[in-house]
Design an enzyme around this catalytic site. Structure first.
Site, PDB file in Angstrom:
ATOM      1  N   TRP A  75       0.978  -1.184   0.050  1.00 26.94           N
ATOM      2  CA  TRP A  75      -0.048   0.003  -0.016  1.00 26.94           C
ATOM      3  C   TRP A  75       0.837   1.135   0.043  1.00 26.94           C
ATOM      4  O   TRP A  75       1.661   1.358  -0.922  1.00 26.94           O
ATOM      5  CB  TRP A  75      -1.047  -0.220   0.900  1.00 26.94           C
ATOM      6  CG  TRP A  75      -0.965  -0.210   2.307  1.00 26.94           C
ATOM      7  CD1 TRP A  75      -1.216   0.999   3.418  1.00 26.94           C
ATOM      8  CD2 TRP A  75      -0.236  -1.180   3.223  1.00 26.94           C
ATOM      9  NE1 TRP A  75      -0.705   0.513   4.658  1.00 26.94           N
ATOM     10  CE2 TRP A  75      -0.365  -0.606   4.786  1.00 26.94           C
ATOM     11  CE3 TRP A  75       0.201  -2.671   2.900  1.00 26.94           C
ATOM     12  CZ2 TRP A  75       0.213  -1.545   5.522  1.00 26.94           C
ATOM     13  CZ3 TRP A  75       0.642  -3.349   4.020  1.00 26.94           C
ATOM     14  CH2 TRP A  75       0.660  -2.762   5.404  1.00 26.94           C
ATOM     15  N   ASP A  76       0.768   2.234   0.972  1.00 29.10           N
ATOM     16  CA  ASP A  76       1.404   3.672   0.806  1.00 29.10           C
ATOM     17  C   ASP A  76       2.833   3.328   0.344  1.00 29.10           C
ATOM     18  O   ASP A  76       3.653   2.508   0.936  1.00 29.10           O
ATOM     19  CB  ASP A  76       1.793   4.112   2.136  1.00 29.10           C
ATOM     20  CG  ASP A  76       0.141   4.396   3.009  1.00 29.10           C
ATOM     21  OD1 ASP A  76      -0.797   4.062   2.306  1.00 29.10           O
ATOM     22  OD2 ASP A  76       0.326   5.412   3.735  1.00 29.10           O
ATOM     23  N   ARG A 250       1.516  10.823  12.504  1.00 27.16           N
ATOM     24  CA  ARG A 250       2.167  10.022  11.548  1.00 27.16           C
ATOM     25  C   ARG A 250       2.673  10.627  10.370  1.00 27.16           C
ATOM     26  O   ARG A 250       2.510  11.610   9.882  1.00 27.16           O
ATOM     27  CB  ARG A 250       1.454   8.640  11.245  1.00 27.16           C
ATOM     28  CG  ARG A 250       0.125   8.646  10.814  1.00 27.16           C
ATOM     29  CD  ARG A 250      -0.500   7.403  10.597  1.00 27.16           C
ATOM     30  NE  ARG A 250      -1.926   7.712  10.054  1.00 27.16           N
ATOM     31  CZ  ARG A 250      -2.805   7.530  10.700  1.00 27.16           C
ATOM     32  NH1 ARG A 250      -2.821   7.386  12.176  1.00 27.16           N
ATOM     33  NH2 ARG A 250      -4.224   7.765  10.322  1.00 27.16           N
ATOM     34  N   GLU A 343      -3.728  12.818   5.958  1.00 23.32           N
ATOM     35  CA  GLU A 343      -2.923  11.749   5.779  1.00 23.32           C
ATOM     36  C   GLU A 343      -1.803  12.118   4.681  1.00 23.32           C
ATOM     37  O   GLU A 343      -1.823  12.690   3.825  1.00 23.32           O
ATOM     38  CB  GLU A 343      -3.124  10.544   5.747  1.00 23.32           C
ATOM     39  CG  GLU A 343      -4.438  10.221   6.715  1.00 23.32           C
ATOM     40  CD  GLU A 343      -4.998   8.555   6.598  1.00 23.32           C
ATOM     41  OE1 GLU A 343      -4.157   8.201   7.664  1.00 23.32           O
ATOM     42  OE2 GLU A 343      -5.450   8.210   5.838  1.00 23.32           O
TER      43      GLU A 343
HETATM   44  C1  FRU Z   1      -2.710   5.948   4.530  1.00 27.26           C
HETATM   45  C2  FRU Z   1      -2.246   5.382   6.050  1.00 27.26           C
HETATM   46  C3  FRU Z   1      -1.121   6.202   6.586  1.00 27.26           C
HETATM   47  C4  FRU Z   1      -0.429   5.190   7.655  1.00 27.26           C
HETATM   48  C5  FRU Z   1      -0.802   3.944   6.798  1.00 27.26           C
HETATM   49  C6  FRU Z   1      -0.881   2.919   7.913  1.00 27.26           C
HETATM   50  O1  FRU Z   1      -3.064   4.911   3.674  1.00 27.26           O
HETATM   51  O2  FRU Z   1      -3.358   5.638   6.781  1.00 27.26           O
HETATM   52  O3  FRU Z   1      -1.662   7.511   7.061  1.00 27.26           O
HETATM   53  O4  FRU Z   1       0.733   5.553   7.761  1.00 27.26           O
HETATM   54  O5  FRU Z   1      -1.764   4.178   6.085  1.00 27.26           O
HETATM   55  O6  FRU Z   1      -1.299   1.658   7.235  1.00 27.26           O
HETATM   56  C1  FRU Z   2      -8.336   3.263   7.650  1.00 25.49           C
HETATM   57  C2  FRU Z   2      -7.408   3.902   8.586  1.00 25.49           C
HETATM   58  C3  FRU Z   2      -5.862   4.499   8.052  1.00 25.49           C
HETATM   59  C4  FRU Z   2      -4.948   4.184   9.363  1.00 25.49           C
HETATM   60  C5  FRU Z   2      -5.547   2.878   9.859  1.00 25.49           C
HETATM   61  C6  FRU Z   2      -5.242   2.882  11.438  1.00 25.49           C
HETATM   62  O1  FRU Z   2      -7.849   2.619   6.492  1.00 25.49           O
HETATM   63  O2  FRU Z   2      -7.783   4.726   9.247  1.00 25.49           O
HETATM   64  O3  FRU Z   2      -6.211   5.891   7.701  1.00 25.49           O
HETATM   65  O4  FRU Z   2      -3.763   4.338   8.910  1.00 25.49           O
HETATM   66  O5  FRU Z   2      -6.831   2.737   9.519  1.00 25.49           O
HETATM   67  O6  FRU Z   2      -5.577   1.417  11.749  1.00 25.49           O
END
Ligand code: FRU
Ligand code: FRU
Length: 497
Positions: A75-76, A250, A343
């Site tokens: 993902w990210d 974060r 985010e």
């Molecule tokens: C964005 C996010 C970020 C975080 C990560 C956690 O998709 O929510 O803010 O670092 O995913 O999985």
């Molecule tokens: C939804 C979310 C993200 C965050 C994570 C925390 O995907 O709120 O933005 O990083 O779940 O568990």
């Protein structure tokens, strides 16, 4: 400024720059964010997008190729960055850092088990000669797992954590082969039986220094042994776990500001530092012009529960060359009573303008505010500005195709009648030349959907001052290559061809 009958006007923002150290915080107001509903077509039928095409990501097909060849959930993601808005390759290789998790986990369990992984591929290969899935080689974890247990978690004084996870950040290529990796180290304290938090989770911004190596076979790293804790939420500018166990803190992204040479700054995700139960929004957070007949009253907003959505974008400045000591500055943006999450913020400088991009979810908007999953943009004359939300004052830059007339559902259970692209991708990250990468979350309808875990097709934005539009001439009908995350300049090119 358009005058939408039945909707308030957006707040006026000057774009004026303030000193980074000053305490001016720009507001993304309810009046601004309300423009998204004003742009939405109230007659859009089930299954169709109600938002304007120019701010909508083209629909991603459901049969997507996987960039890791089924090795990990991805993902990210982010590239090497040089502190300006550029993305260098290294010795002829493009390098990608991603949050990854084991494919034995359900996709929604990934957040608690994330690790930093990386990929590499040869730079300068024409798009049409790359494999369909982007042609990346998965290099494995950035930190060898036995180092993680010994050093990455060492910063947590309370050793009773149940889960340790690495969340997003950014990677700076410094001189020669030196890397500074910024990320979020997170400890969770969960009861093994009920899975409830026994105390608030503990996210901290961390930096670690390593070296990058490359030869004709690929890319690897050494170092990353000392994990330097940089910042913990202070409860003064940035909400902490005592104030709200569900706080967000974060996603560090560092950059240089041409207007303040010699300084290194960081933006990150935060929340306004008030206790959760405080009803802390003000008339300025609502942002209505005096006499606007469509304005909400402050009382009705305070009564609505909107005060639980209090996102901000933080700013910090480095106090030493090793970038191990940082000082909080006041937030550069707040979204009080608008959304709870801004985010992965990033600063993108183009044509003398400073763009703040940040992602937000449809499900984190406050009462009576609505907008798609996607990336939001704000433009000003400096890193601290009275930022103008882009596109008709709304802030929306690139949203998933979404029907705002229909509920959202969840990525694991899309709502009946919603557009199949509502959750198609997230974590949209803006790159040089307006390219945007993101990861696939869920594609499809309530009765037929596929979960993601790999990068979506890259798309392109034409950015012009406070306006942007999706470039539908890019790729095929606006969709470029899958997982196509290119470098835009070459660092340390080998001297022998
Ligand atoms: C964005 C996010 C970020 C975080 C990560 C956690 O998709 O929510 O803010 O670092 O995913 O999985
Ligand atoms: C939804 C979310 C993200 C965050 C994570 C925390 O995907 O709120 O933005 O990083 O779940 O568990």
């Amino acid at each position: 400024v358009p005058d939408h009958a039945g909707f308030p006007n957006p707040t006026e923002h000057s774009q004026q720059a303030y000193e980074p150290e000053s305490d001016f915080t720009s507001k993304w107001t309810r009046a601004d964010a309300m423009q998204m509903k004003a742009m939405s077509d109230p007659t859009a039928p089930a299954g169709e997008n109600s938002m304007p095409e120019d701010v909508t990501m083209p629909t991603v097909p459901q049969d997507f190729p996987d960039m890791s060849n089924d090795e990990v959930w991805v993902w990210d993601s982010w590239t090497l960055t040089d502190g300006s808005s550029d993305q260098p390759s290294y010795k002829g290789w493009e390098v990608l850092f991603s949050l990854v998790a084991d494919r034995d986990l359900g996709f929604d369990e990934r957040h608690l088990y994330a690790r930093l992984g990386y990929f590499f591929r040869k730079a300068d290969i024409p798009d049409d000669q790359r494999p369909e899935n982007g042609g990346w080689t998965y290099g494995g974890l950035v930190f060898p797992e036995n180092d993680v247990t010994s050093s990455s978690t060492a910063i947590f004084e309370d050793r009773s954590f149940s889960h340790y996870t690495q969340w997003s950040g950014s990677t700076r290529l410094m001189e020669d082969d030196k890397l500074r990796l910024f990320y979020t180290s997170v400890a969770f304290f969960r009861d093994p039986v009920t899975n409830a938090d026994t105390k608030p989770y503990d996210p901290r911004l961390v930096q670690t220094e390593g070296r990058i190596f490359a030869d004709e076979t690929g890319v690897w790293f050494t170092g990353f042994r000392d994990q330097h804790e940089l910042l913990k939420a202070d409860g003064e500018y940035y909400q902490n776990g005592e104030q709200n166990p569900f706080f967000n803190f974060r996603d560090p992204f560092t950059f240089e500001d041409p207007a303040n040479p010699g300084e290194t700054y960081m933006v990150f995700e935060g929340n306004t530092a008030v206790p959760r139960e405080n009803r802390a929004c003000t008339a300025d957070d609502l942002g209505y012009a005096e006499g606007d007949p469509e304005a909400e009253s402050l009382d009705e907003v305070l009564e609505s529960g909107a005060t639980y959505q209090m996102a901000n974008v933080g700013l910090a400045v480095s106090e030493n060359l090793a970038m191990t000591d940082w000082k909080f500055l006041p937030p550069i943006l707040s979204a009080n009573c608008v959304t709870d999450q801004t985010e992965r913020p990033q600063i993108y400088i183009e044509d003398g303008k400073y763009y703040l991009f940040t992602i937000s979810h449809r499900g984190t908007y406050a009462w009576n505010i609505d907008g798609p999953e996607g990336v939001y943009g704000f433009v000003g004359d400096g890193i601290r500005s009275d930022f103008q939300p882009m596109n008709q004052g709304s802030g929306l830059v690139l949203g998933n195709p979404t029907n705002l007339n229909i509920p959202r559902g969840d990525p694991f259970a899309p709502a009946v009648g919603q557009h199949p692209g509502h959750f198609q991708s997230y974590s949209h990250y803006v790159m040089p030349d307006g390219l945007v990468q993101s990861f696939i979350d869920t594609i499809g309808t309530s009765d037929d959907f596929t979960r993601g875990g790999t990068l979506a097709p890259t798309v392109r934005l034409d950015i012009d001052g406070s306006n942007s539009r999706v470039d539908r001439s890019y790729g095929v009908d606006g969709l470029g290559g899958w997982a196509d995350v290119p470098s835009n300049l070459a660092a340390n090119v080998p001297s022998t061809p």
